[in-house]
Write a protein that holds these residues in place. Structure first.
Motif, short mmCIF file in Angstrom:
data_model
loop_
_atom_site.label_atom_id
_atom_site.label_comp_id
_atom_site.label_asym_id
_atom_site.label_seq_id
_atom_site.Cartn_x
_atom_site.Cartn_y
_atom_site.Cartn_z
N ILE A 235 -20.68 -23.86 6.78
CA ILE A 235 -21.26 -24.01 5.45
C ILE A 235 -20.72 -22.95 4.51
O ILE A 235 -20.41 -21.83 4.94
N GLY A 236 -20.58 -23.28 3.26
CA GLY A 236 -20.15 -22.34 2.23
C GLY A 236 -20.89 -22.61 0.93
O GLY A 236 -21.64 -23.58 0.81
N LEU A 237 -20.66 -21.77 -0.05
CA LEU A 237 -21.32 -21.88 -1.35
C LEU A 237 -20.33 -22.29 -2.42
O LEU A 237 -19.27 -21.69 -2.56
N ARG B 236 -19.73 -32.30 0.69
CA ARG B 236 -18.93 -32.30 1.92
C ARG B 236 -17.57 -31.66 1.67
O ARG B 236 -16.91 -31.98 0.68
N ALA B 237 -17.16 -30.80 2.55
CA ALA B 237 -15.83 -30.18 2.48
C ALA B 237 -14.88 -30.94 3.39
O ALA B 237 -15.30 -31.65 4.31
N ASN B 238 -13.58 -30.80 3.13
CA ASN B 238 -12.59 -31.41 4.02
C ASN B 238 -11.66 -30.37 4.64
O ASN B 238 -10.62 -30.70 5.19
N GLU C 186 -18.24 -31.08 8.13
CA GLU C 186 -18.79 -31.85 9.23
C GLU C 186 -17.79 -31.98 10.38
O GLU C 186 -16.60 -32.19 10.15
N THR C 187 -18.30 -31.90 11.60
CA THR C 187 -17.49 -32.14 12.78
C THR C 187 -17.47 -33.64 13.07
O THR C 187 -18.54 -34.25 13.13
N PRO C 188 -16.32 -34.26 13.22
CA PRO C 188 -16.27 -35.70 13.45
C PRO C 188 -17.14 -36.14 14.63
O PRO C 188 -17.09 -35.55 15.72
N PHE D 240 -25.43 -29.35 14.22
CA PHE D 240 -25.89 -30.18 15.32
C PHE D 240 -26.16 -29.31 16.55
O PHE D 240 -25.66 -28.19 16.68
N SER D 241 -26.94 -29.88 17.44
CA SER D 241 -27.22 -29.24 18.72
C SER D 241 -26.60 -30.11 19.81
O SER D 241 -26.72 -31.34 19.78
#
Length: 329
Positions: A306-308, A42-44, A279-281, A287-288
């Motif tokens: 997303i990233g690597l 997870r990124a912040n 992630e979006t809170p 998500f859809s």
């Protein structure tokens, strides 16, 4: 079959009878092996960083005298690496009529004209769900290409899109470059493997991998199996079936990847790599959600960032400038 840049209706996306086969390959071996679209870290923030460090070389003359004062202090310096997450966003839309007419089948002419002429059942009972699944598969293919060949873009404003840097761009240390196209040889591969191994890569046999396209896969098989008479085996890495070959640096996976440049062979320590998800809170990742209603159709957007993360770039290597067809004698 071509796609249409429009909301699905009974005319541009007709139903047919019979089993449904996919024409386009949907495999994403690199992404799948390192966690897929549902795994990873997870990124912040839009920039994701990680740290690297090294140890001094072993010293055979490090012994100390009895009763000696403590030596001068030494410290190891940590370094940092970074990448950005990129946005993937798609929209699907289906008219009310298209959703209602799931048992209306098209023949060789107009979908409406031949609507009742063919008996059978529709293998796609929910058009919105089916279109959403196809968009998710397409996003996975887009991410696979980004993770392999992407060029990092970290803009200073929102006038251009962020792009994650791929594994091939990241590799700077362990590189074999052929100025003129050259056929892949065992020596090339072993020299690169030695360089990667010396720098700390491919230490985990289960995840040490050679990745390439179709032609270079044939050359690897010829060099390490046909000419060496080694037995080629198979195993599973992160849900991806790979073959294995014996080398001086252990048993390595060979992963066939249709998105690798045809003239390149990648040595990758998969255990060092992971997708990084922003992630979006309240919504999560990828998500859809429905879009505003503007007429007699349902529309939804699919969204994810997303990233690597590739760890220390010295844990990987690449050979470039290889021939991509047989060399005439």
């Amino acid at each position: 079959m071509p796609g249409v840049a429009a909301i699905a209706n009974v005319y541009n996306t007709p139903n047919y009878v019979g089993e449904l086969f996919a024409l386009t390959p949907s495999d994403t071996p690199f992404l799948s092996a390192i966690g897929g679209l549902t795994g990873g870290k997870r990124a912040n923030g839009v920039v994701h960083t990680w740290q690297v460090y090294d140890l001094r070389a072993p010293d055979p003359a490090r012994q100390r005298l009895e009763g000696a004062d403590a030596p001068p202090p030494e410290s190891r310096v940590r370094g940092t690496a970074r990448n950005v997450v990129e946005i993937h966003q798609e929209t699907v839309g289906v008219t009310y009529t298209r959703q209602a007419a799931q048992q209306q089948f098209a023949g060789t002419g107009s979908p409406i004209a031949n609507a009742v002429s063919i008996p059978g059942t529709n293998p796609v009972p929910d058009e919105m769900d089916w279109q959403t699944r196809q968009s998710l598969i397409q996003i996975g293919r887009d991410v696979e290409v980004s993770f392999l060949t992407g060029t990092m873009a970290e803009p200073t404003d929102n006038s251009t899109a962020r792009k994650t840097g791929g594994i091939l761009q990241a590799i700077k240390t362990n590189v074999v470059t052929n100025a003129q196209p050259a056929a892949l040889t065992e020596k090339m591969v072993l020299d690169l493997l030695q360089s990667v191994w010396t720098n700390g890569g491919i230490q985990v046999s289960e995840t040490a991998t050679l990745m390439c396209g179709a032609w270079q896969k044939r050359q690897l098989t010829n060099q390490f199996v046909t000419l060496k008479n080694y037995r080629e085996q198979t195993r599973n890495v992160g849900g991806v079936s790979v073959t294995t070959i014996e080398t001086d640096f252990g048993q390595l996976n060979v992963s066939l990847n249709r998105y690798m440049p045809a003239d390149t062979v990648l040595v990758v320590s998969l255990d060092q790599c992971a997708p990084v998800l922003l992630e979006t809170p309240g919504k999560g990742f990828l998500f859809s959600e429905p879009l505003a209603k503007t007429g007699a159709a349902d529309k939804a957007q699919i969204y994810g960032e997303i990233g690597l993360e590739y760890g220390p770039e010295i844990a990987h290597g690449k050979i470039t400038g290889l021939t991509t067809t047989a060399v005439s004698s």
